[in-house]
Motif scaffolding. Sequence first.
Motif, PDB file in Angstrom:
ATOM      1  N   CYS A  72       0.840  -1.203   0.000  1.00  0.00           N
ATOM      2  CA  CYS A  72       0.000   0.000   0.000  1.00  0.00           C
ATOM      3  C   CYS A  72       0.869   1.246   0.000  1.00  0.00           C
ATOM      4  O   CYS A  72       1.782   1.378   0.828  1.00  0.00           O
ATOM      5  CB  CYS A  72      -0.917   0.004   1.214  1.00  0.00           C
ATOM      6  N   THR A  75      -2.844   5.191   3.076  1.00  0.00           N
ATOM      7  CA  THR A  75      -4.008   4.564   3.698  1.00  0.00           C
ATOM      8  C   THR A  75      -5.306   5.337   3.504  1.00  0.00           C
ATOM      9  O   THR A  75      -6.200   5.274   4.334  1.00  0.00           O
ATOM     10  CB  THR A  75      -3.750   4.343   5.204  1.00  0.00           C
ATOM     11  N   SER A  80      -6.200   1.248   0.381  1.00  0.00           N
ATOM     12  CA  SER A  80      -5.734   0.161   1.242  1.00  0.00           C
ATOM     13  C   SER A  80      -6.801  -0.778   1.805  1.00  0.00           C
ATOM     14  O   SER A  80      -6.448  -1.881   2.259  1.00  0.00           O
ATOM     15  CB  SER A  80      -4.933   0.739   2.413  1.00  0.00           C
ATOM     16  N   ALA A  83      -6.778  -4.584   1.268  1.00  0.00           N
ATOM     17  CA  ALA A  83      -5.587  -5.358   1.640  1.00  0.00           C
ATOM     18  C   ALA A  83      -5.941  -6.527   2.545  1.00  0.00           C
ATOM     19  O   ALA A  83      -5.479  -7.660   2.327  1.00  0.00           O
ATOM     20  CB  ALA A  83      -4.560  -4.446   2.313  1.00  0.00           C
ATOM     21  N   VAL A  94       0.638  -8.051   4.396  1.00  0.00           N
ATOM     22  CA  VAL A  94       0.393  -6.662   3.995  1.00  0.00           C
ATOM     23  C   VAL A  94       1.639  -5.861   4.356  1.00  0.00           C
ATOM     24  O   VAL A  94       2.078  -5.854   5.514  1.00  0.00           O
ATOM     25  CB  VAL A  94      -0.850  -6.089   4.698  1.00  0.00           C
ATOM     26  N   VAL A  95       2.209  -5.200   3.366  1.00  0.00           N
ATOM     27  CA  VAL A  95       3.515  -4.569   3.496  1.00  0.00           C
ATOM     28  C   VAL A  95       3.445  -3.175   2.878  1.00  0.00           C
ATOM     29  O   VAL A  95       2.764  -2.973   1.865  1.00  0.00           O
ATOM     30  CB  VAL A  95       4.590  -5.406   2.770  1.00  0.00           C
ATOM     31  N   GLN A  99       0.819   2.779   9.466  1.00  0.00           N
ATOM     32  CA  GLN A  99      -0.545   3.132   9.852  1.00  0.00           C
ATOM     33  C   GLN A  99      -0.636   4.641  10.060  1.00  0.00           C
ATOM     34  O   GLN A  99       0.307   5.288  10.515  1.00  0.00           O
ATOM     35  CB  GLN A  99      -0.921   2.421  11.139  1.00  0.00           C
ATOM     36  N   TYR A 117      -6.463  -0.562   8.605  1.00  0.00           N
ATOM     37  CA  TYR A 117      -5.204  -0.976   7.978  1.00  0.00           C
ATOM     38  C   TYR A 117      -4.218  -1.442   9.052  1.00  0.00           C
ATOM     39  O   TYR A 117      -3.946  -0.732  10.021  1.00  0.00           O
ATOM     40  CB  TYR A 117      -4.623   0.202   7.209  1.00  0.00           C
ATOM     41  N   PRO A 119      -0.603  -3.280   8.788  1.00  0.00           N
ATOM     42  CA  PRO A 119       0.468  -3.917   8.018  1.00  0.00           C
ATOM     43  C   PRO A 119       1.232  -4.952   8.836  1.00  0.00           C
ATOM     44  O   PRO A 119       1.454  -4.784  10.030  1.00  0.00           O
ATOM     45  CB  PRO A 119       1.364  -2.739   7.645  1.00  0.00           C
ATOM     46  N   ASP A 120       1.635  -6.009   8.160  1.00  0.00           N
ATOM     47  CA  ASP A 120       2.519  -6.989   8.786  1.00  0.00           C
ATOM     48  C   ASP A 120       3.958  -6.480   8.826  1.00  0.00           C
ATOM     49  O   ASP A 120       4.734  -6.893   9.689  1.00  0.00           O
ATOM     50  CB  ASP A 120       2.462  -8.302   8.006  1.00  0.00           C
ATOM     51  N   VAL A 122       6.121  -2.654   7.996  1.00  0.00           N
ATOM     52  CA  VAL A 122       6.186  -1.273   7.515  1.00  0.00           C
ATOM     53  C   VAL A 122       7.527  -1.073   6.834  1.00  0.00           C
ATOM     54  O   VAL A 122       8.578  -1.411   7.396  1.00  0.00           O
ATOM     55  CB  VAL A 122       6.013  -0.275   8.675  1.00  0.00           C
TER      56      VAL A 122
END
Length: 285
Positions: A72, A75, A80, A83, A94-95, A99, A117, A119-120, A122
């Motif tokens: 993404c 956001t 996003s 995702a 999710v990369v 946030q 959102y 993310p796994d 950032v």
Amino acid sequence: MNDVPTGRIERIDDRVARVLAPNPSPYTHTGTQTYLVGTRDLAVIDPGPDDPRHLNALIDAIDGRPVVAIMCTHTHRDHSPLAAPLARETGAPVVGCAQLVLDDGGPRADAAFDRDYAPDRVLADGDTIAGEGWTLEAVATPGHTSNHLCFALPESNTLFTGDHVMGWSTTVVSPPDGNMAAYMASLERLMQRDDALYLPAHGPAIERPQRFVRGLAGHRKQREGQILRLLKDGPRDIPALVERMYVGLDPRLTGAAERSVLAHLIDLRDRALVAARDDEWMAKA
């Protein structure tokens, strides 16, 4: 105009394809363009709005191939939210951008921040994700939002520009998170790169990208000059400035114009060129 049908896969080159989401609007042009990078394994860039039609179109385009990352650029809700559903379908992490949740005083209902959102991973500036025959590098480009990233694909000398540089219109810079000084600095950074092609989230591909970005920067400087000239004639509020600066503007875009003028005014105030009194702004001697 992009005449590719919604939901149909369009191949850009041997590494990149795109699928148009069904969310056209005065702010998204024909809709959000989701990019698939790779052939045997994939990265999905800007999955788009949470719309089951677009999810199904992406699943069809992925066609059972492994997805290395769902990436993404920022956001806003037209970029996003899909995702998480796509991650559930594909098992991919999710990369990408960090946030960012805050109240948005801007005019766009579709651009409010995606509060879900998560993310796994950032990506910081310069971080990379790789698959078979492709590498994507994060390029920090704050301005439209403070968490905005572009993604460079060196194998094709291509830059995925999200909303930082769009192919059909200038981007909205909406305070408090949107920042005109940061946006201009990010444009300058892109002018120092040697990318041969930009693929934006909205609008057609951009060839001669450095020339295009110089034009964007020049346009913003022109707007800044307009504001200073108008304020030298006397104090004005933002609606009065927009009325003079954006003759013939689609009324649906008035709110966006007001936010961008506010971003310019804040930048000019920070440089001690203008001052504010109540709702009016004035040039400083």
